[in-house]
Design an enzyme around this catalytic site. Structure first.
Site, PDB file in Angstrom:
ATOM      1  N   ASP A  24       1.753   3.522   7.391  1.00 13.08           N
ATOM      2  CA  ASP A  24       1.934   4.394   6.206  1.00 13.08           C
ATOM      3  C   ASP A  24       0.654   4.850   5.995  1.00 13.08           C
ATOM      4  O   ASP A  24      -0.669   4.366   6.206  1.00 13.08           O
ATOM      5  CB  ASP A  24       2.496   3.375   5.508  1.00 13.08           C
ATOM      6  CG  ASP A  24       2.967   4.248   4.132  1.00 13.08           C
ATOM      7  OD1 ASP A  24       3.376   5.366   3.862  1.00 13.08           O
ATOM      8  OD2 ASP A  24       2.700   3.703   2.888  1.00 13.08           O
ATOM      9  N   ASP A  70      -0.004   6.366   2.223  1.00 13.45           N
ATOM     10  CA  ASP A  70      -0.481   6.321   0.695  1.00 13.45           C
ATOM     11  C   ASP A  70      -0.399   4.636   0.447  1.00 13.45           C
ATOM     12  O   ASP A  70       0.734   4.030   0.430  1.00 13.45           O
ATOM     13  CB  ASP A  70       0.681   7.077  -0.070  1.00 13.45           C
ATOM     14  CG  ASP A  70       0.908   8.447   0.602  1.00 13.45           C
ATOM     15  OD1 ASP A  70      -0.354   8.980   0.589  1.00 13.45           O
ATOM     16  OD2 ASP A  70       1.830   8.790   0.403  1.00 13.45           O
TER      17      ASP A  70
END
Length: 163
Positions: free
Chosen positions: A20, A22
Site C-alpha cells: 500500500d 498511504d
C-alpha cells in the site's frame, strides 16, 4: 511456491507482495495534519486537490522497497479517492519519483484489494477489500508490524524458509 488460489499454469518464481502507499510507503498522516491546520476537515482530507502531492516517504520505506524488489514480485497497490481526480495522477508521479524504474508499470489502483491474488499484502488498514485478501495481510503500524524493519525481518524469515 504453491498456494491453492494460484493457478498451477501461472509460473511463479518469487512470492507476490503488494504494498500500500498511504501510511505505508508515504506519510499521508503528516499531510492530513497539514491540511487540518488550513481548516480542512481531516475526514475529507483525501478529497483535497493537494492531498497526495509530494508526500514524504516513511522512514525505511524506500530501503524496504529495494529489499522487496530483490526477493519478491512486488507491486504498489493503492486506492485513489474517486472524487479526487488529481490523486490518481499524484500517486503515479510519487511512484516514479521515489521508486523509479523498479516500479515501472507496477502501480495498481483499485477500490477492492481483495480481488488481487498474491502471497502478502502490506497495508495499514483493513478497508477497501484488505480483509478479503486471500494471502497474508501484514498489518503495517500494528503491534506485530510497527515499522518497515519488522516487516522486512518477518519476510526475511519467510525467504529463508523457502530456500
Amino acid at each position: 511456491m504453491s498456494h491453492p488460489w494460484l493457478s498451477a499454469t501461472i509460473p511463479i518464481t518469487k512470492p507476490i507482495v503488494y504494498v500500500d502507499m498511504d501510511g505505508v510507503l508515504c506519510d499521508f498522516d503528516k499531510r492530513v495534519q497539514e491540511l487540518k491546520l488550513l481548516g480542512i476537515n481531516p475526514n475529507q482530507a483525501d478529497n483535497h486537490e493537494k492531498a497526495f502531492k509530494d508526500l514524504e516517504p516513511l522512514p525505511g520505506a524506500l530501503e524496504a522497497w529495494e529489499y522487496l524488489q530483490e526477493n519478491y514480485e512486488t507491486y504498489v497497490l493503492s486506492t485513489a479517492p474517486w472524487r479526487n481526480l488529481a490523486s490518481w495522477t499524484e500517486k503515479r508521479i510519487w511512484v516514479e519519483k521515489y521508486l523509479g524504474k523498479s516500479a515501472h508499470k507496477k502501480l495498481i489502483l483499485t477500490h477492492n484489494k481483495g480481488l488481487l491474488i498474491g502471497h502478502y499484502l502490506i497495508d495499514d488498514r483493513i478497508a477497501n477489500g484488505v480483509a478479503d485478501f486471500k494471502g497474508e495481510h501484514l498489518h503495517f503500524g500494528s503491534q506485530k508490524f510497527p515499522d518497515w524493519k519488522s516487516i522486512t525481518s518477518y519476510l526475511d524469515s519467510k525467504v529463508l524458509c523457502n530456500i
